[in-house]
Write a protein that holds these residues in place. Structure first.
Motif, PDB file in Angstrom:
ATOM      1  N   TYR A  85      13.624   8.028  -2.006  1.00  0.00           N
ATOM      2  CA  TYR A  85      11.938   7.337  -1.336  1.00  0.00           C
ATOM      3  C   TYR A  85      11.369   9.104  -2.445  1.00  0.00           C
ATOM      4  O   TYR A  85      11.648  10.430  -1.756  1.00  0.00           O
ATOM      5  CB  TYR A  85      12.087   7.121   0.003  1.00  0.00           C
ATOM      6  CG  TYR A  85      12.862   5.790   0.062  1.00  0.00           C
ATOM      7  CD1 TYR A  85      12.324   4.803  -0.791  1.00  0.00           C
ATOM      8  CD2 TYR A  85      13.004   6.177   0.855  1.00  0.00           C
ATOM      9  CE1 TYR A  85      13.247   3.033  -0.438  1.00  0.00           C
ATOM     10  CE2 TYR A  85      14.192   4.731   1.657  1.00  0.00           C
ATOM     11  CZ  TYR A  85      13.760   3.417   0.608  1.00  0.00           C
ATOM     12  OH  TYR A  85      14.542   2.144   0.800  1.00  0.00           O
ATOM     13  N   ASP A  86      10.161   8.723  -2.623  1.00  0.00           N
ATOM     14  CA  ASP A  86       9.511   9.968  -3.118  1.00  0.00           C
ATOM     15  C   ASP A  86       9.284  11.132  -1.638  1.00  0.00           C
ATOM     16  O   ASP A  86       8.699  10.063  -0.356  1.00  0.00           O
ATOM     17  CB  ASP A  86       7.881   9.218  -3.892  1.00  0.00           C
ATOM     18  CG  ASP A  86       7.372  10.742  -4.464  1.00  0.00           C
ATOM     19  OD1 ASP A  86       6.880  11.543  -3.457  1.00  0.00           O
ATOM     20  OD2 ASP A  86       7.864  11.081  -5.840  1.00  0.00           O
ATOM     21  N   GLU A  91       4.538   8.049   7.816  1.00  0.00           N
ATOM     22  CA  GLU A  91       3.691   6.842   8.331  1.00  0.00           C
ATOM     23  C   GLU A  91       4.081   5.999   7.846  1.00  0.00           C
ATOM     24  O   GLU A  91       3.788   4.816   8.628  1.00  0.00           O
ATOM     25  CB  GLU A  91       3.106   7.502   6.858  1.00  0.00           C
ATOM     26  CG  GLU A  91       0.832   8.488   7.585  1.00  0.00           C
ATOM     27  CD  GLU A  91      -0.174   8.769   6.124  1.00  0.00           C
ATOM     28  OE1 GLU A  91      -0.670   9.565   6.783  1.00  0.00           O
ATOM     29  OE2 GLU A  91       0.864   8.186   5.497  1.00  0.00           O
ATOM     30  N   ALA A  92       5.392   5.582   6.884  1.00  0.00           N
ATOM     31  CA  ALA A  92       5.232   4.442   6.433  1.00  0.00           C
ATOM     32  C   ALA A  92       6.644   4.379   7.321  1.00  0.00           C
ATOM     33  O   ALA A  92       6.722   2.754   8.401  1.00  0.00           O
ATOM     34  CB  ALA A  92       6.119   4.205   5.515  1.00  0.00           C
ATOM     35  N   THR A 121       6.549  12.951  -1.201  1.00  0.00           N
ATOM     36  CA  THR A 121       5.330  12.507  -1.151  1.00  0.00           C
ATOM     37  C   THR A 121       4.768  11.229  -0.413  1.00  0.00           C
ATOM     38  O   THR A 121       2.962  11.018   0.200  1.00  0.00           O
ATOM     39  CB  THR A 121       4.000  13.484  -1.978  1.00  0.00           C
ATOM     40  OG1 THR A 121       4.266  12.588  -3.278  1.00  0.00           O
ATOM     41  CG2 THR A 121       4.760  14.733  -2.246  1.00  0.00           C
ATOM     42  N   GLN A 122       4.712  10.261  -1.426  1.00  0.00           N
ATOM     43  CA  GLN A 122       4.137   8.913  -1.546  1.00  0.00           C
ATOM     44  C   GLN A 122       5.300   7.719  -1.622  1.00  0.00           C
ATOM     45  O   GLN A 122       6.281   7.717  -2.394  1.00  0.00           O
ATOM     46  CB  GLN A 122       3.167   9.099  -2.070  1.00  0.00           C
ATOM     47  CG  GLN A 122       2.004   8.021  -2.564  1.00  0.00           C
ATOM     48  CD  GLN A 122       1.020   8.417  -2.809  1.00  0.00           C
ATOM     49  OE1 GLN A 122       1.563   7.839  -4.657  1.00  0.00           O
ATOM     50  NE2 GLN A 122       0.019   8.260  -2.824  1.00  0.00           N
ATOM     51  N   VAL A 123       5.503   6.762  -0.262  1.00  0.00           N
ATOM     52  CA  VAL A 123       5.615   5.783  -0.769  1.00  0.00           C
ATOM     53  C   VAL A 123       5.482   4.537  -0.488  1.00  0.00           C
ATOM     54  O   VAL A 123       4.403   4.341  -0.632  1.00  0.00           O
ATOM     55  CB  VAL A 123       7.370   5.299   0.623  1.00  0.00           C
ATOM     56  CG1 VAL A 123       8.063   6.819   0.378  1.00  0.00           C
ATOM     57  CG2 VAL A 123       6.296   5.221   1.682  1.00  0.00           C
ATOM     58  N   ARG A 124       5.975   3.709  -1.306  1.00  0.00           N
ATOM     59  CA  ARG A 124       5.297   2.086  -1.429  1.00  0.00           C
ATOM     60  C   ARG A 124       5.265   1.031  -0.420  1.00  0.00           C
ATOM     61  O   ARG A 124       7.375   1.070  -0.262  1.00  0.00           O
ATOM     62  CB  ARG A 124       5.399   0.783  -2.917  1.00  0.00           C
ATOM     63  CG  ARG A 124       4.876   0.233  -2.776  1.00  0.00           C
ATOM     64  CD  ARG A 124       4.754  -0.358  -4.618  1.00  0.00           C
ATOM     65  NE  ARG A 124       3.483  -2.026  -4.697  1.00  0.00           N
ATOM     66  CZ  ARG A 124       4.742  -2.259  -5.576  1.00  0.00           C
ATOM     67  NH1 ARG A 124       6.315  -2.595  -5.043  1.00  0.00           N
ATOM     68  NH2 ARG A 124       3.896  -3.477  -5.539  1.00  0.00           N
ATOM     69  N   GLN A 144       0.894  -1.027   0.139  1.00  0.00           N
ATOM     70  CA  GLN A 144       0.131  -0.580   0.239  1.00  0.00           C
ATOM     71  C   GLN A 144       0.666   1.349   0.290  1.00  0.00           C
ATOM     72  O   GLN A 144       2.067   1.168   0.132  1.00  0.00           O
ATOM     73  CB  GLN A 144      -0.890  -0.035   1.122  1.00  0.00           C
ATOM     74  CG  GLN A 144      -0.031  -0.824   2.466  1.00  0.00           C
ATOM     75  CD  GLN A 144      -1.019  -0.069   3.624  1.00  0.00           C
ATOM     76  OE1 GLN A 144      -2.379   0.600   4.254  1.00  0.00           O
ATOM     77  NE2 GLN A 144      -1.480  -1.158   4.213  1.00  0.00           N
ATOM     78  N   TYR A 145       0.610   2.556  -0.326  1.00  0.00           N
ATOM     79  CA  TYR A 145       0.902   3.792  -0.657  1.00  0.00           C
ATOM     80  C   TYR A 145       0.525   4.130   0.368  1.00  0.00           C
ATOM     81  O   TYR A 145      -0.017   4.599   1.335  1.00  0.00           O
ATOM     82  CB  TYR A 145       0.259   4.335  -1.712  1.00  0.00           C
ATOM     83  CG  TYR A 145       0.901   4.280  -2.937  1.00  0.00           C
ATOM     84  CD1 TYR A 145       2.479   3.556  -3.654  1.00  0.00           C
ATOM     85  CD2 TYR A 145       0.276   2.344  -3.787  1.00  0.00           C
ATOM     86  CE1 TYR A 145       2.842   3.101  -4.488  1.00  0.00           C
ATOM     87  CE2 TYR A 145       0.794   2.297  -4.390  1.00  0.00           C
ATOM     88  CZ  TYR A 145       2.160   2.315  -5.108  1.00  0.00           C
ATOM     89  OH  TYR A 145       2.419   1.529  -6.344  1.00  0.00           O
ATOM     90  N   MET A 146       1.868   5.559   0.648  1.00  0.00           N
ATOM     91  CA  MET A 146       1.407   6.248   2.305  1.00  0.00           C
ATOM     92  C   MET A 146       2.332   7.123   2.217  1.00  0.00           C
ATOM     93  O   MET A 146       3.808   7.297   1.529  1.00  0.00           O
ATOM     94  CB  MET A 146       1.760   5.653   3.502  1.00  0.00           C
ATOM     95  CG  MET A 146       2.640   4.639   4.060  1.00  0.00           C
ATOM     96  SD  MET A 146       2.505   3.615   5.614  1.00  0.00           S
ATOM     97  CE  MET A 146       0.947   2.588   4.819  1.00  0.00           C
ATOM     98  N   THR A 147       2.995   8.120   2.684  1.00  0.00           N
ATOM     99  CA  THR A 147       3.878   9.328   3.115  1.00  0.00           C
ATOM    100  C   THR A 147       4.846   8.913   4.062  1.00  0.00           C
ATOM    101  O   THR A 147       4.884   7.422   4.400  1.00  0.00           O
ATOM    102  CB  THR A 147       3.396  10.809   4.003  1.00  0.00           C
ATOM    103  OG1 THR A 147       3.288  10.396   4.962  1.00  0.00           O
ATOM    104  CG2 THR A 147       2.300  11.041   3.905  1.00  0.00           C
TER     105      THR A 147
END
Length: 895
Positions: free
Chosen positions: A662-663, A648-649, A665-668, A642-645
């Motif tokens: 890592y991005d 959050e990860a 705004t959003q990471v997998r 799933q994707y999250m900031t």
């Protein structure tokens, strides 16, 4: 004002002004031009280069940085340091010069009670690029400063570029006058007097060529003007804390204080020796902190690139403590102090301390052993110089001690002085300069890779990002966008030619995160392209390297192509990548949470995983890792993502791997069995752990100091490996007439019997060799009253020759001068041993001199003591002449 408060005030000021706070990136970014992040703007380079669209118009950060070109100057001046923090604010096409000046001036001059830094306006001098009248006018408008308080400087000081074609622009630095005690009035080159602590880059130009910092071409204006600023946290800290330099601020000086306690030295004692001690104490404070931060971000000591820099820093810190008189392990005493001072901001230093300290302390222990070995090597070199009548250690020897054995030149100089020798420093520096030039040439060859992406950026600008469907499907109907050959646009590829194809959409996985690219084919009307590799040269664009296997391919066609991933390849790749996650989780379960992956590689059926660990694993630990992995497969754990900031990860417990970008705004996040394995990952994976098939660990070994590697097969390849092992066992049981369960014992018994037989053979061979000793002694020549045995033995190596020579000497007549020289010839090499009796030495005969007599005849050299000496050579044709020369030498000396 402590350092943490300065950092907090900076971010809060710009956040109030509408900037998005961005956490510090790792010191390790995937940038071909950089070993480490060396400026606050580096994580934002893709935005400035136009490779990516920024997710915000304004940003602010306090970025960890490391600069390494001036390592040798650390401590000698108060301006050079390796690790530092750069506070920055950035505008991506939003505000420009005037607002950047306003924001900086507000924070600098506001009183500390109002949340500012409280610098007196009367001490501040803005600098501008000579000729930038707009900047001069804006500084006068915003600050009210008179014209004479605004300093005009040349492009060397006040023009910024990345050193490659791309964005650039004039700068404005903010200088603070520290007073006449630090230099003459108006001398703005005296950096201790007029100290620059803030730089505002007005990124407005498009550069077509950059030949040097002062020599470049401006092609035109950027379509969007940007702001990039940097404020040195350590410089502001020492100015607001009332100390002299960055080494004395609150997060560094406690290390110096502890080093003083350990060594008995006093910082700031004055005098020549006091200055040397101050330099070493500053080196300790800087390098301990820098090393800790690098290890925290995943660097391990090594002999290349980042690992070599870390090794140098750690060893220079340990060496400096030694030169200050402290020879016990120093890092366990110093690094925890640095951790406690930096952990208020970088909490990972505490949570990851077990790993950080283990890597650092192991490197110190290794270096302590290196010092012992290097001391022995130095002693041999120094003895050789003295025996030859010299007074100077050769520069090449000093360089070899430094480069091969990690022996610092300062230590070589110190020990040479103690031995009454000098060192050819000029020769040493010359060899060091050659090495640095080779490194620079290598860096220059890598530099400019941003320019090489220009053709891909043009495709991205024209067509937009590739629709990447590797997670959803194995085949797509795609439209061709571009054809390249040799990095340039092409119109045609013939049969067997290799080129690059860009599609509007693709199912192919592009190599990243340790997973190799997919294999497969691209079909077109009348032919096929074999996909050899898939890469992302710029973010958002997927490029396929292909070879024409059927037909001929021409650019310009609008016909749809059929892109098909090899399903067997993808299955194997998914098994290997998911297997890597499983092995990583098993590793952490068996060894503990500090065993973190530092690198990986997986292709269909095979994986390797590198992890930070300072000792080799026991066989039972390897077996347990394999067992835990396979139990996870048998449990059929669900695999999901799933994707999250990123925050959050991390809060969710996901493991972010060292050196990965890592991005923002959003990471997998990929998880296997829920919290058992959660990692940030963009790879392809199985849906249940059982689909991996099997994990067969085939090896565990060191890949450098503080780094280990596990290799394994997965899926069908894992079963094939086990089948080959089964076949080997079957063949051995057949040959040895035993059962599989008894095979190890049977082989062990055979090995032991073989060893016993070899010992018996060796004993018989030595007895046979020595049996001739009595005969040789009895046949000794009388040379002017000296019994001389000069003998050649074919098929004998150094050990045999020494044994025979000493045996013959013991059999010579007692009370009579005796000399034995035995020359062995084996496999084209010559071994020489000379031995003398007490009476021979009283006559002036030396074994060392006799070995030196032999050397020129056999193309070698040697030496030793007067009673026994040995040597060797490579010219077997001169052995007989050498023995004759020995007899002649004895005759001449025994007259």
């Amino acid at each position: 004002m402590d350092t943490a408060e300065i950092r907090r005030r900076f971010v809060a000021h710009f956040e109030r002004a509408g900037h998005t706070p961005v956490p510090s990136a790792s010191l390790l970014l995937d940038d071909p031009n950089l070993l480490f992040v060396n400026a606050g703007m580096v994580p934002f380079k893709p935005y400035f280069l136009g490779q990516e669209t920024p997710p915000y118009d304004r940003a602010t950060s306090v970025q960890k940085c490391v600069r390494t070109p001036d390592i040798e100057d650390v401590g000698k001046t108060t301006r050079h340091g390796t690790f530092f923090e750069m506070c920055g604010n950035f505008s991506f096409g939003d505000y420009f010069k005037e607002r950047a000046i306003e924001l900086a001036w507000e924070l600098i001059t506001a009183s500390q009670s109002d949340g500012g830094f409280g610098f007196a306006e009367s001490a501040l001098y803005p600098s501008v690029l000579d000729g930038d009248d707009e900047a001069v006018a804006l500084w006068k408008k915003v600050t009210g400063l008179p014209d004479e308080r605004i300093v005009r400087l040349g492009p060397k000081e006040n023009y910024w570029s990345m050193g490659v074609p791309g964005p650039g622009g004039p700068c404005s630095e903010i200088l603070i006058d520290r007073g006449p005690a630090y230099g003459p009035d108006g001398d703005f080159s005296a950096e201790d007097r007029y100290l620059e602590f803030w730089n505002l880059v007005f990124m407005q130009d498009e550069l077509s060529a950059v030949r040097s910092k002062e020599d470049f071409d401006i092609a035109g204006s950027l379509p969007r003007k940007n702001i990039d600023t940097g404020m040195g946290l350590e410089r502001v800290a020492f100015m607001t804390q009332g100390v002299e330099n960055m080494y004395e601020i609150d997060v560094m000086f406690p290390v110096i204080e502890r080093a003083m306690e350990l060594t008995g030295k006093t910082y700031g004692a004055g005098g020549a020796q006091g200055h040397e001690d101050d330099v070493r104490l500053r080196v300790v404070a800087d390098h301990v902190r820098s090393s800790m931060m690098l290890i925290g971000d995943g660097v391990t000591p090594g002999n290349e690139a980042r690992g070599y820099v870390l090794r140098r820093l750690l060893r220079r810190a340990v060496r400096s403590m030694r030169l200050l008189g402290y020879e016990d392990p120093a890092l366990p005493e110093l690094m925890p102090i640095s951790r406690d001072k930096m952990a208020e901001t970088y909490t990972d230093l505490v949570t990851d301390w077990e790993r950080i300290s283990r890597v650092a302390y192991a490197e110190e222990e290794t270096f302590r052993k290196t010092l012992q070995a290097g001391t022995s090597i130095f002693d041999l070199a120094a003895t050789g110089v003295k025996q030859s009548g010299g007074t100077q250690l050769d520069g090449a020897q000093a360089f070899a001690l430094h480069d091969t054995y990690g022996f610092p030149i300062d230590l070589t100089l110190e020990m040479a002085s103690e031995a009454g020798l000098s060192v050819d420093e000029a020769g040493f520096r010359g060899l060091m300069a050659e090495q640095r030039e080779r490194a620079k040439a290598d860096a220059r060859s890598k530099k400019g890779q941003h320019a090489d992406t220009g053709v891909y950026r043009a495709i991205l600008d024209e067509h937009g990002p590739t629709e990447w469907l590797a997670y959803e499907t194995l085949d797509t109907e795609s439209r061709p966008l571009a054809l390249l050959s040799g990095g340039a646009p092409a119109t045609f590829l013939g049969h067997g030619d290799i080129g690059e194809v860009v599609l509007d959409r693709t199912p192919f996985y592009a190599e990243s995160g340790g997973q190799v690219a997919d294999a497969g084919i691209i079909e077109f009307d009348g032919g096929r392209l074999e996909v050899l590799d898939v890469q992302r040269p710029v973010r958002g664009l997927v490029v396929h390297q292909v070879r024409v296997v059927d037909g001929e391919y021409a650019a310009g066609s609008t016909a749809q192509l059929h892109a098909q991933v090899d399903p067997e390849w993808r299955t194997g790749a998914r098994q290997a990548h998911s297997g890597t996650h499983v092995v990583h989780a098993a590793l952490r379960q068996v060894l503990g949470p500090s065993a973190l992956q530092s690198g990986s590689y997986n292709r269909p059926g095979y994986l390797r995983l590198d992890f930070g660990w300072t000792t080799g694993l026991q066989p039972e630990q390897v077996r347990e890792i394999e067992e835990v992995s396979n139990r996870a497969l048998r449990a059929d754990l669900p695999v999901g993502w799933q994707y999250m900031t990123l925050p959050e990860a991390k809060e969710w417990g996901a493991v972010a791997l060292f050196g990965e970008t890592y991005d923002a705004t959003q990471v997998r996040v990929v998880e296997i069995g829920g919290p058992w394995s959660r990692e940030l990952c963009g790879g392809t994976h199985v849906e249940h752990s059982s689909q991996i098939g099997t994990i067969v660990v085939t090896g565990e070994a060191s890949v450098g100091s503080g780094n280990r590697r596990i290799e394994a097969f997965t899926g069908v390849e894992g079963f094939a490996y086990l089948a080959r092992e089964r076949d080997v066992v079957g063949q051995l049981t057949g040959l040895l007439k035993t059962q599989p369960d008894d095979l190890v014992g049977r082989v062990s018994d055979l090995v032991e019997r073989l060893r016993t037989a070899e010992k018996e053979i060796e004993r018989a061979r030595v007895q046979q060799l020595l049996a001739g000793g009595a005969e040789l002694a009895a046949g000794a020549q009388d040379v002017n009253g000296v019994s001389v045995v000069a003998h050649r033995v074919d098929g004998a190596g150094g050990g045999d020759v020494r044994t025979l020579a000493l045996d013959v000497r013991s059999r010579l007549p007692q009370g009579r001068p005796g000399v034995v020289v035995v020359v062995g010839v084996q496999d084209g090499k010559v071994a020489v041993v000379a031995a003398t009796t007490d009476q021979a030495r009283e006559r002036g005969l030396s074994a060392n001199d006799l070995v030196r007599t032999v050397g020129p005849f056999v193309g070698g050299r040697g030496g030793g003591k007067d009673d026994v000496a040995q040597g060797g050579g490579t010219d077997t044709t001169g052995v007989d002449d050498a023995l004759a020369a020995v007899v002649a030498a004895v005759a001449a000396a025994a007259v």
